[in-house]
Structures are given as structure tokens and as C-alpha cells.
Design a protein around this motif. Structure first.
Motif, mmCIF file in Angstrom:
data_model
loop_
_atom_site.group_PDB
_atom_site.id
_atom_site.type_symbol
_atom_site.label_atom_id
_atom_site.label_comp_id
_atom_site.label_asym_id
_atom_site.label_seq_id
_atom_site.Cartn_x
_atom_site.Cartn_y
_atom_site.Cartn_z
ATOM 1 N N TRP A 151 0.833 -1.197 0.000
ATOM 2 C CA TRP A 151 0.000 0.000 0.000
ATOM 3 C C TRP A 151 0.870 1.250 0.000
ATOM 4 C CZ3 TRP A 151 -5.338 0.251 -0.061
ATOM 5 C CH2 TRP A 151 -5.930 1.472 0.268
ATOM 6 N N TRP A 153 -0.733 4.495 -0.638
ATOM 7 C CA TRP A 153 -1.597 5.660 -0.562
ATOM 8 C C TRP A 153 -1.783 6.094 0.878
ATOM 9 C CZ3 TRP A 153 -3.673 1.309 -3.475
ATOM 10 C CH2 TRP A 153 -3.235 1.338 -4.807
ATOM 11 N N ALA A 158 -7.614 8.787 -0.686
ATOM 12 C CA ALA A 158 -6.718 8.994 -1.823
ATOM 13 C C ALA A 158 -7.494 8.923 -3.139
ATOM 14 C CB ALA A 158 -5.607 7.949 -1.825
ATOM 15 N N TRP A 159 -7.236 9.887 -4.014
ATOM 16 C CA TRP A 159 -7.976 9.943 -5.284
ATOM 17 C C TRP A 159 -7.729 8.717 -6.152
ATOM 18 C CZ3 TRP A 159 -5.201 9.672 -9.730
ATOM 19 C CH2 TRP A 159 -3.849 10.070 -9.692
ATOM 20 N N VAL A 160 -6.590 8.080 -5.980
ATOM 21 C CA VAL A 160 -6.275 6.899 -6.787
ATOM 22 C C VAL A 160 -7.302 5.786 -6.551
ATOM 23 C CG1 VAL A 160 -4.546 5.108 -7.178
ATOM 24 C CG2 VAL A 160 -3.821 7.462 -6.826
ATOM 25 N N SER A 166 -9.107 8.149 -11.180
ATOM 26 C CA SER A 166 -7.877 7.489 -11.630
ATOM 27 C C SER A 166 -8.051 6.690 -12.908
ATOM 28 C CB SER A 166 -7.366 6.547 -10.535
ATOM 29 O OG SER A 166 -8.242 5.443 -10.368
ATOM 30 N N HIS A 169 -6.914 0.942 -11.527
ATOM 31 C CA HIS A 169 -5.494 0.689 -11.288
ATOM 32 C C HIS A 169 -4.741 0.257 -12.538
ATOM 33 C CE1 HIS A 169 -2.353 -0.898 -8.214
ATOM 34 N NE2 HIS A 169 -2.092 0.320 -8.637
ATOM 35 N N HIS A 172 -3.709 3.488 -13.823
ATOM 36 C CA HIS A 172 -2.836 4.283 -12.958
ATOM 37 C C HIS A 172 -1.447 3.665 -12.810
ATOM 38 C CE1 HIS A 172 -1.698 7.272 -10.080
ATOM 39 N NE2 HIS A 172 -1.330 6.335 -9.225
ATOM 40 N N ASP A 208 -6.420 -3.683 -6.527
ATOM 41 C CA ASP A 208 -5.038 -3.305 -6.219
ATOM 42 C C ASP A 208 -4.045 -4.414 -6.569
ATOM 43 O OD1 ASP A 208 -5.892 -4.946 -4.166
ATOM 44 O OD2 ASP A 208 -5.028 -3.731 -2.558
ATOM 45 N N ARG A 228 -0.316 -3.558 -5.537
ATOM 46 C CA ARG A 228 -0.126 -2.617 -4.433
ATOM 47 C C ARG A 228 -0.807 -3.167 -3.189
ATOM 48 N NH1 ARG A 228 4.320 -0.069 -4.714
ATOM 49 N NH2 ARG A 228 4.588 1.165 -6.604
#
Length: 346
Positions: A151, A153, A158-160, A166, A169, A172, A208, A228
Motif C-alpha cells: 500500500w 496511498w 486517496a484519489w487513486v 484514476s 489501477h 494508474h 489493487d 499494491r
């Protein structure tokens, strides 16, 4: 001028401050306090919350945009309309039509547009490309690229983590792998088949953890794994394999440093290496000066298309053809720009 003052902007500004042929005129952020703080950190340069105002500042010839992905389209068009050059954080945009519109706007303006696919400019990315282009594995047939981390963020705000901001993922972070593998292979991608997991928590609105398989027109295949959601904290592992008709190239898990496990958990002892942001900035400035682009605009559009295809594939649970996404012939992908000259540094 730098637009957006989050953590990634500091990497770009650090590269910029190391140049003698370019200066930081000022910074822009929608939050006045962040803009002011970034200006103070960087020698008291100008700051504003108004992009239009900043584009009119004397001495502004080019912009670096480091804002959330969903804002890229409007900001890029404003920069193109102002006649400035642009280096914009990846992905170029979060939809194919937006990417095409931005690419066309800069072509019409006669200014340089480059998406910041920084992994092309790190030592490992360049070394693999150089080896493939030199024929050291023969014709490349299979690429496996894994980048696994935990992780990164700050929290759930978090905007992601918002797919509307985003793009998901695959656009991104996964787009790094999709672009890099395609650059290495130098072939036209035809389809993407992806699956994702919400590894950290079921409440996530994005996946993620990603597995993405890309098939190319020459029969080659790329298998890309992006995470992530790995544990323990601090983990950062990368694995590269390129199988060719005449050889095998590998960069093992510890090729970018040495993993260190102790009672305090996992950490990484980094290997010495070049600054990818500095090399990337140098390549962008070289393109502005008239050299061939190291990250062609068509490749940036294609990276968006592959990221969109991966997101659609996860939603539909089927392979998605790139031909379904409506990339115009004028934006057909390049055959793969050569690796940068090893002597070109910032």
C-alpha cells in the motif's frame, strides 16, 4: 511551470532543479496552501491556483502536469491552446477519445507532448530494451514483468482509489507495465486479457492486484503482474524475464537491490542506479530541441488504450481487442522507439 504539487511533483521538480538549461518559473495547485508551500520549498518561485494566469507568466515555455488522472484531458488542452510544451504524468488521459483529442491538439499547435512513462527511463528498462534491440535473445517471444509492492496511498481518501478520478489501477499503475512490455517487444498489441483482485480490502473501488496478458500481432505475448496489495510493509519487488528465439534474459527479484528481512519487517537495500525522472526530463527537453521522441505520442495513446482494455477485460471477464477501442489510423502505434543512448543523462 509545474501543475499539481503532490509527492510525484517533487520528483519532477528535483530533476528540473538539476538542469542548467531549464528553470522552474512557478507552481500551480488548486489548493492555495499547497501551492504556497511548494513555492517556498523551491526557492520562493511564483505560485497560483489559476492555470490560465500561470500560462501567461513571462518565461513559461513548457509545463509539467502532476495532477489526478481524470484532470489530464482538460489541463492538457489548456496547455496546448496556450502554445506550451507539455510533460504530463501517465496516463495521458483515462479514455481513448480524450487521448486522441489531446494528441491532435498538440499536433495542431506544433508543440511537444510527452507522457511520463518513467519506467522507460530507469536503468533496468533501458538495459532490457538495449539487449533486445541488440539481438541478444533473438526475436523476443515472451515477456514476463512483475512489479509487486504494498500500500502506498496515505488513506482511504486517496484519489487513486476512486475509479472516476484514476480510471482504475490498470490505468494508474498497470499502465507502466503495459507500456514497458510493449516497448520492449516492439510489436503491435492486439488484445488484453486481465483479472484483478481487491487484495487489501473488499471495500476498495479499484483492484489493487492485477494480472494482464497482452497478445501481439507477431505472436509474442506479455504477462504483466502488478500489485499494491502485497505484505509486509515496505515490500518492493520486481521480476523481468524475456524469452527469445535465441536466448533468455532475466532480472531476478533482487536485481534492483537486496531484499532485507529482519525482526522489524521487510526493507530494501537499493542498488545504485540512475535517476529515471532526470533521464526522462532530459529526453523531453531533447525532443523540444528537435530530437526524435523517446516516448512518442502514439505510444502514450496506445498505453491508454491498453489500460482501458484491461479495465474492460476485468469487468467483462473476457479478452478485449484493441480494435474495439477505436484508435484512429493516424495514431497507429510506433514500432518501438530505440533505447536511449547510454550517454544521455540529465
Amino acid at each position: 511551470m509545474v501543475v499539481g504539487t503532490g509527492f510525484i511533483a517533487d520528483e519532477h521538480i528535483g530533476a528540473l532543479l538539476g538542469r542548467r538549461d531549464a528553470d522552474l518559473v512557478g507552481v500551480v495547485d488548486t489548493h492555495a496552501g499547497r501551492a504556497a508551500a511548494a513555492a517556498r520549498r523551491n526557492g520562493g518561485v511564483r505560485f497560483t491556483t489559476d492555470l490560465a494566469e500561470a500560462l501567461s507568466w513571462p518565461g513559461v515555455d513548457a509545463c509539467i502536469v502532476c495532477t489526478p488522472n481524470g484532470s489530464h484531458h482538460a489541463l492538457a488542452l489548456a496547455v496546448a491552446d496556450a502554445g506550451k510544451h507539455l510533460l504530463i504524468e501517465k496516463p495521458l488521459t483515462i479514455t481513448v477519445p480524450e487521448a486522441v483529442e489531446v494528441a491532435d491538439a498538440f499536433a495542431a499547435a506544433g508543440t511537444v507532448l510527452m507522457a511520463a512513462h518513467t519506467h522507460r527511463f530507469y536503468d533496468y528498462g533501458r538495459a532490457v530494451k538495449t539487449a533486445i534491440d541488440a539481438g541478444e535473445v533473438g526475436r523476443p517471444e515472451v515477456v514476463r514483468l512483475a512489479i509487486l509492492g504494498d500500500w502506498i496511498w496515505p488513506d482511504w481518501r486517496a484519489w487513486v482509489l476512486d475509479p472516476k478520478a484514476s480510471g482504475g489501477h490498470a490505468l494508474h499503475n498497470g499502465v507502466h507495465l503495459l507500456d514497458l512490455a510493449t516497448w520492449w517487444l516492439g510489436a503491435r498489441p492486439e488484445s488484453v486479457y486481465a483479472r484483478g483482485r481487491k487484495q487489501t480490502a473488499a471495500e476498495l473501488d479499484i483492484h489493487d492486484y492485477l494480472e494482464m496478458v497482452v497478445r501481439y500481432s507477431d505472436g509474442s505475448v506479455a504477462v504483466c503482474e502488478m500489485s499494491r496489495g502485497h505484505r509486509t510493509g515496505g515490500v518492493g519487488l520486481r521480476d523481468v524475464m524475456v524469452l527469445g528465439s535465441e536466448g533468455l534474459l532475466t532480472l531476478p527479484w533482487n536485481g534492483d537491490g537486496s531484499p532485507l528481512l529482519s525482526e522489524r519487517g521487510f526493507s530494501q537495500v537499493p542498488a545504485p542506479g540512475g535517476n529515471g525522472f532526470a533521464v526522462q526530463l532530459a529526453a523531453w527537453l531533447d525532443t523540444i530541441s528537435g530530437q526524435e521522441p523517446a516516448m512518442p505520442v502514439h505510444d502514450a495513446v496506445l498505453a491508454v488504450a491498453m489500460g482501458v482494455a484491461a479495465e474492460r477485460s476485468m469487468a467483462s471477464r473476457r479478452p478485449v481487442l484493441l480494435s474495439e477501442l477505436g484508435i484512429p489510423d493516424r495514431h497507429a502505434p510506433s514500432p518501438g522507439a530505440p533505447a536511449l543512448d547510454e550517454g544521455r543523462t540529465a
